[in-house]
Design an enzyme around this catalytic site. Structure first.
Site, PDB file in Angstrom:
ATOM      1  N   ALA A 278      40.199  32.007  29.676  1.00  0.00           N
ATOM      2  CA  ALA A 278      38.872  31.340  30.691  1.00  0.00           C
ATOM      3  C   ALA A 278      39.289  31.540  32.071  1.00  0.00           C
ATOM      4  CB  ALA A 278      38.975  30.293  30.599  1.00  0.00           C
TER       5      ALA A 278
ATOM      6  N   GLU B 272      47.640  28.527  25.908  1.00  0.00           N
ATOM      7  CA  GLU B 272      47.127  27.184  26.733  1.00  0.00           C
ATOM      8  C   GLU B 272      47.698  26.682  26.748  1.00  0.00           C
ATOM      9  OE1 GLU B 272      45.382  29.529  24.580  1.00  0.00           O
ATOM     10  OE2 GLU B 272      43.417  30.082  24.521  1.00  0.00           O
TER      11      GLU B 272
HETATM   12  N1  T1G Z   1      41.482  32.422  35.425  1.00  0.00           N
HETATM   13  C1  T1G Z   1      41.298  32.507  37.127  1.00  0.00           C
HETATM   14  N2  T1G Z   1      42.314  33.534  37.782  1.00  0.00           N
HETATM   15  C2  T1G Z   1      43.396  33.892  37.433  1.00  0.00           C
HETATM   16  C3  T1G Z   1      43.798  34.063  36.265  1.00  0.00           C
HETATM   17  C4  T1G Z   1      42.706  33.036  34.842  1.00  0.00           C
HETATM   18  N3  T1G Z   1      43.365  33.022  33.690  1.00  0.00           N
HETATM   19  N4  T1G Z   1      44.599  34.282  35.497  1.00  0.00           N
HETATM   20  C5  T1G Z   1      44.904  34.748  36.834  1.00  0.00           C
HETATM   21  N5  T1G Z   1      43.899  34.268  37.165  1.00  0.00           N
HETATM   22  C6  T1G Z   1      44.318  34.949  39.412  1.00  0.00           C
HETATM   23  C7  T1G Z   1      45.687  34.452  40.120  1.00  0.00           C
HETATM   24  O1  T1G Z   1      44.990  33.359  40.435  1.00  0.00           O
HETATM   25  C8  T1G Z   1      45.331  35.091  41.149  1.00  0.00           C
HETATM   26  O2  T1G Z   1      45.257  35.461  41.851  1.00  0.00           O
HETATM   27  C9  T1G Z   1      45.456  37.041  40.667  1.00  0.00           C
HETATM   28  O3  T1G Z   1      44.339  36.588  39.213  1.00  0.00           O
HETATM   29  C10 T1G Z   1      46.393  37.619  39.990  1.00  0.00           C
HETATM   30  O4  T1G Z   1      47.055  37.237  39.339  1.00  0.00           O
HETATM   31  C11 T1G Z   1      39.209  28.974  26.337  1.00  0.00           C
HETATM   32  C12 T1G Z   1      40.681  27.757  27.975  1.00  0.00           C
HETATM   33  C13 T1G Z   1      46.554  37.923  33.168  1.00  0.00           C
HETATM   34  C14 T1G Z   1      49.178  38.500  32.748  1.00  0.00           C
HETATM   35  O5  T1G Z   1      46.522  31.441  31.738  1.00  0.00           O
HETATM   36  O6  T1G Z   1      48.989  35.944  32.545  1.00  0.00           O
HETATM   37  O7  T1G Z   1      41.343  31.068  27.791  1.00  0.00           O
HETATM   38  O8  T1G Z   1      45.979  34.554  43.770  1.00  0.00           O
HETATM   39  O9  T1G Z   1      49.125  37.762  39.705  1.00  0.00           O
HETATM   40  O10 T1G Z   1      50.770  39.752  37.686  1.00  0.00           O
HETATM   41  O11 T1G Z   1      41.248  29.165  24.708  1.00  0.00           O
HETATM   42  O12 T1G Z   1      47.757  36.315  35.310  1.00  0.00           O
HETATM   43  O13 T1G Z   1      46.008  36.781  43.864  1.00  0.00           O
HETATM   44  O14 T1G Z   1      43.980  34.593  44.632  1.00  0.00           O
HETATM   45  O15 T1G Z   1      49.093  36.117  38.132  1.00  0.00           O
HETATM   46  O16 T1G Z   1      48.453  41.055  36.962  1.00  0.00           O
HETATM   47  C15 T1G Z   1      44.736  30.826  29.551  1.00  0.00           C
HETATM   48  C16 T1G Z   1      46.808  33.521  32.742  1.00  0.00           C
HETATM   49  C17 T1G Z   1      43.357  30.455  31.110  1.00  0.00           C
HETATM   50  C18 T1G Z   1      46.279  33.915  31.602  1.00  0.00           C
HETATM   51  C19 T1G Z   1      47.806  38.969  34.995  1.00  0.00           C
HETATM   52  N6  T1G Z   1      44.598  32.464  30.024  1.00  0.00           N
HETATM   53  N7  T1G Z   1      47.294  34.587  33.812  1.00  0.00           N
HETATM   54  O17 T1G Z   1      48.726  38.938  35.950  1.00  0.00           O
HETATM   55  O18 T1G Z   1      48.327  38.779  38.124  1.00  0.00           O
HETATM   56  S1  T1G Z   1      42.849  29.325  29.280  1.00  0.00           S
HETATM   57  C20 T1G Z   1      46.018  32.576  31.316  1.00  0.00           C
HETATM   58  C21 T1G Z   1      48.428  35.660  33.404  1.00  0.00           C
HETATM   59  C22 T1G Z   1      42.215  30.119  28.295  1.00  0.00           C
HETATM   60  C23 T1G Z   1      40.665  29.321  25.863  1.00  0.00           C
HETATM   61  C24 T1G Z   1      41.353  28.910  27.297  1.00  0.00           C
HETATM   62  C25 T1G Z   1      48.625  36.635  34.556  1.00  0.00           C
HETATM   63  C26 T1G Z   1      47.695  37.939  33.665  1.00  0.00           C
HETATM   64  P1  T1G Z   1      45.397  35.399  44.160  1.00  0.00           P
HETATM   65  P2  T1G Z   1      48.669  37.880  39.197  1.00  0.00           P
HETATM   66  P3  T1G Z   1      49.043  40.362  37.139  1.00  0.00           P
END
Ligand code: T1G
Length: 658
Positions: free
Chosen positions: A70, A132
């Site tokens: 998300a 999450e």
């Molecule tokens: N939403 C918005 N921005 C995000 C994002 C996200 N989910 N994930 C990463 N970014 C931005 C981050 O802030 C950074 O921005 C850029 O992307 C690169 O990130 C309904 C409720 C996917 C493995 O917890 O684990 O789904 O600083 O440096 O090393 O059930 O990002 O460059 O401006 O980390 O290539 C669950 C968290 C959401 C995933 C990529 N998802 N992200 O790694 O890049 S909850 C997460 C990661 C959800 C549902 C629920 C990693 C990555 P900026 P990065 P990376």
């Protein structure tokens, strides 16, 4: 093969490959499921349903990620239609085979999209998980209900309760994905659509939850809850997974309500703060556009516990490592220590034999300074003594290339003084690792008075490659972490003198979420080193400053910690116990200072400790040692056991309801 592009929204496009619609999510940087992506997906599904010429669907992501989940930036805002659970329901309900081609990370809502598909193909590098709980919430789009249907309740509790992600191999063994495609995920997915065409789609939500024996469920639950320490999300996730064997709609409604409630919680707010804090930390003033120097070979001077840990981290990141120690024998022992750690990584499956061999090949050790000549960066990890370090830096300064970087791993010494002893102080930096250095994620990168910008940029680039969380700090005794820790420790000792007992303070801290109370940690680490430090400082100590003597009395009585069998606690048969002797020593110290003890509630204890940490943090900000509050929070969370679900001391002190 024809390939006509169709735009479903700004971030979702389609290519018709033969008679299959390939839907590509292209929402950089991580293809997060923004409102535009969700509506694009709906448009693609409508198209697939309405077009008789389309046999089936492949859903994939552009770039290195499938879907990063998300969009975390939308959290805290009212939900925008179409909501994700409804989009996924439409995917699952489609009468045509729909295959997820997991080209990269499929996390959170991203994995939930894949779970809604009828078949899952992943590249071997893809990473899958429902992280999450690490955001203080539970999956909100069917994860807790569909995952157990595929992999069973115990495995689902493990994955969802811990938030850990798995690589394709493990995902395949668990039954989470159907196929690993090494060459061409989309091609394999296209082939799967063709194979599945004409069959009844295998809808995850309609599968029966596999029967499990309750012992396995209990075991998985106990493991997760033992680590949850006051967090709410893991227990809720477990509850939802355990109840998955009911009609999907019922489970989904329960999950959604739980998700929405948790999303508003202070725990979730704290975790979101941590998430964005980590992304902020890498943005350092004046470094925009400064290219780092190339680092391929790292020298490590001093191959003790710290040096070997750093070596293992560096080898794991692909660097060539040259280890230096006092004499041949010490160097050989260092090599053995490093290989021992690598072996452990091999046995525990963290690396395979090929990686082990490659890492061993990239390691050499020596007792001759001159052998460090090829290094691009040398990190010293010798005894924390100024004369020893200055002597070493003078020697290294002569043998390494003029453009190579010198880093000190000191914890308490002034790196500016070490730098001043060299001919090129601008190439000196501090890299303060935490022990064990191959495990701990935190790395304080010390910007010394004369550090050149590209040297600092190089420190950060190396930290990133080592997969460390780098926090830039200015020079002050103890940098960010130990400064705050000292303030915390001092306040805990004031509390003792004022009336709290060690086990009361520890219980309050553990209840708050620390893995271990402060006094139990002291006992584990041993009290001698701090005692020696206090004795050294005694001569210069300001006599008007409040000084608590309890720890000194304990040390004088031979209570040097767990190894001595007694410290702040007693350890009969190795078990930690409150010791009346300690209570008596504390009482005597209070009497000698004419303190009338009062009692403290757990909340009062934690509040005082938080206030002390926050005050020290504000001082570090004022002095320009730390760049932002959130950096301080990250240091304490990743280096000192501060509970992440409280957001760090600065966040917690600002958000604690009074
Ligand atoms: N939403 C918005 N921005 C995000 C994002 C996200 N989910 N994930 C990463 N970014 C931005 C981050 O802030 C950074 O921005 C850029 O992307 C690169 O990130 C309904 C409720 C996917 C493995 O917890 O684990 O789904 O600083 O440096 O090393 O059930 O990002 O460059 O401006 O980390 O290539 C669950 C968290 C959401 C995933 C990529 N998802 N992200 O790694 O890049 S909850 C997460 C990661 C959800 C549902 C629920 C990693 C990555 P900026 P990065 P990376």
């Amino acid at each position: 093969m024809e390939a006509a592009a169709i735009l479903f929204s700004d971030t979702v496009r389609g290519e018709v490959q033969g008679d299959i619609l390939v839907v590509i999510i292209d929402n950089p940087p991580v293809n997060a499921l923004s409102a535009d992506v969700r509506s694009g997906l709906v448009a693609a599904l409508d198209r697939a349903r309405g077009d008789a010429g389309i046999l089936g669907l492949v859903i994939t992501g552009a770039g290195r990620t499938f879907i990063g989940g998300a969009d975390i930036r939308e959290f805290g805002q009212p939900p925008v239609e179409p909501i994700l659970p409804a989009v996924i329901e439409r995917i699952e309900d489609l009468e045509k085979p729909t295959v997820a081609a997991l080209n990269g990370a499929a996390l959170g809502g991203g994995l939930e999209v894949a779970l809604g598909c009828h078949y899952r193909v992943a590249s071997s590098a893809a990473q899958m998980g429902l992280p999450e709980v690490k955001l203080g919430i539970v999956p909100g789009a069917g994860g807790t209900q569909r995952l157990p249907r595929l992999i069973g309740i115990p495995a689902a509790i493990d994955l969802i309760g811990s938030g850990r992600s798995v690589k394709a191999k493990e995902a395949h063994e668990l039954g989470l994905i159907d196929e690993i495609a090494d060459a061409g995920t989309v091609e394999a997915a296209l082939a799967a659509v063709r194979r599945l065409a004409g069959q009844d789609p295998r809808r995850t939500g309609q599968l029966a939850v596999p029967a499990t024996d309750s012992a396995a469920v209990e075991k998985a639950k106990t493991r997760i809850l033992a680590k949850a320490r006051g967090q709410h999300a893991p227990a809720q996730a477990i509850r939802l997974v355990e109840a998955a064997a009911r009609p999907l709609a019922e489970g989904m409604a329960d999950e959604r309500a739980t998700f929405l409630k948790l999303r508003e919680s202070s725990e979730a707010a704290a975790f979101r703060h941590v998430f964005f804090a980590e992304r902020q930390a890498s943005k350092v003033e004046d470094l925009e556009g400064v290219p780092p120097r190339l680092v391929e070979t790292i020298g490590i001077a001093g191959l003790g516990l710290m040096g070997s840990g750093i070596a293992v981290a560096a080898l794991g990141a692909g660097y060539r490592v040259i280890g230096l120690d006092r004499d041949d024998e010490a160097a050989a022992r260092g090599r053995e220590r490093i290989l021992g750690l690598l072996q452990k990584n091999l046995y525990t499956g963290r690396i395979d034999q090929t990686a082990f061999d490659a890492q061993e090949n990239r390691l050499s050790v020596t007792a001759a300074d001159a052998d460090l000549a090829p290094c691009d960066l040398v990190i010293e990890a010798v005894f924390d003594d100024l004369d020893v370090k200055i002597d070493l830096f003078r020697r290294l300064d002569k043998v390494i290339r003029p453009d190579a970087i010198l880093a000190t791993n000191t914890s308490y010494l002034n790196p500016d003084e070490i730098a001043a002893a060299t001919a090129r102080p601008e190439r000196v930096i501090g890299l303060h690792f935490f022990s064990p250095a191959h495990v701990m994620r935190l790395l304080e990168v010390v910007r010394c008075a004369r550090t050149a910008p590209d040297v600092l940029a190089t420190g950060l680039a190396v930290a990133k490659k080592l997969r460390k969380l780098a926090i830039v700090t200015g020079v002050t005794e103890g940098f960010i972490g130990n400064s705050i820790f000292s303030a915390y420790r001092r306040e805990a000792e004031f509390l003792l003198e004022d009336g709290a007992l060690p086990h009361e303070i520890d219980a309050a801290l553990e209840d708050y979420g620390f893995p271990m109370g402060l006094f139990a940690v002291y006992d584990m680490a041993g009290l001698e080193i701090a005692w020696a430090r206090r004795k050294r400082q005694a001569v210069t100590r300001d006599p008007s400053e409040r000084y608590v003597e309890i720890a000194d009395r304990l040390c004088e009585a031979g209570r040097l910690g767990q190894k001595a069998g007694r410290g702040w606690y007693a350890y009969p048969e190795g078990k930690r116990q409150v010791d009346p002797v300690v209570t008596e020593i504390i009482a005597q110290c209070r009497t000698s200072k004419t303190v009338t003890p009062r009692s403290f509630t757990a909340t009062e204890i934690v509040d005082r400790l938080l206030a002390a940490m926050a005050a020290e943090g504000r001082k570090l900000l004022e002095d320009g040692i730390a760049a932002r509050e959130s950096d301080i929070d990250l240091v304490m969370i990743n280096g000192y056991g501060f509970p992440a679900h409280k957001g760090g001391p600065m966040f917690a002190a600002a958000h604690t309801p009074r």
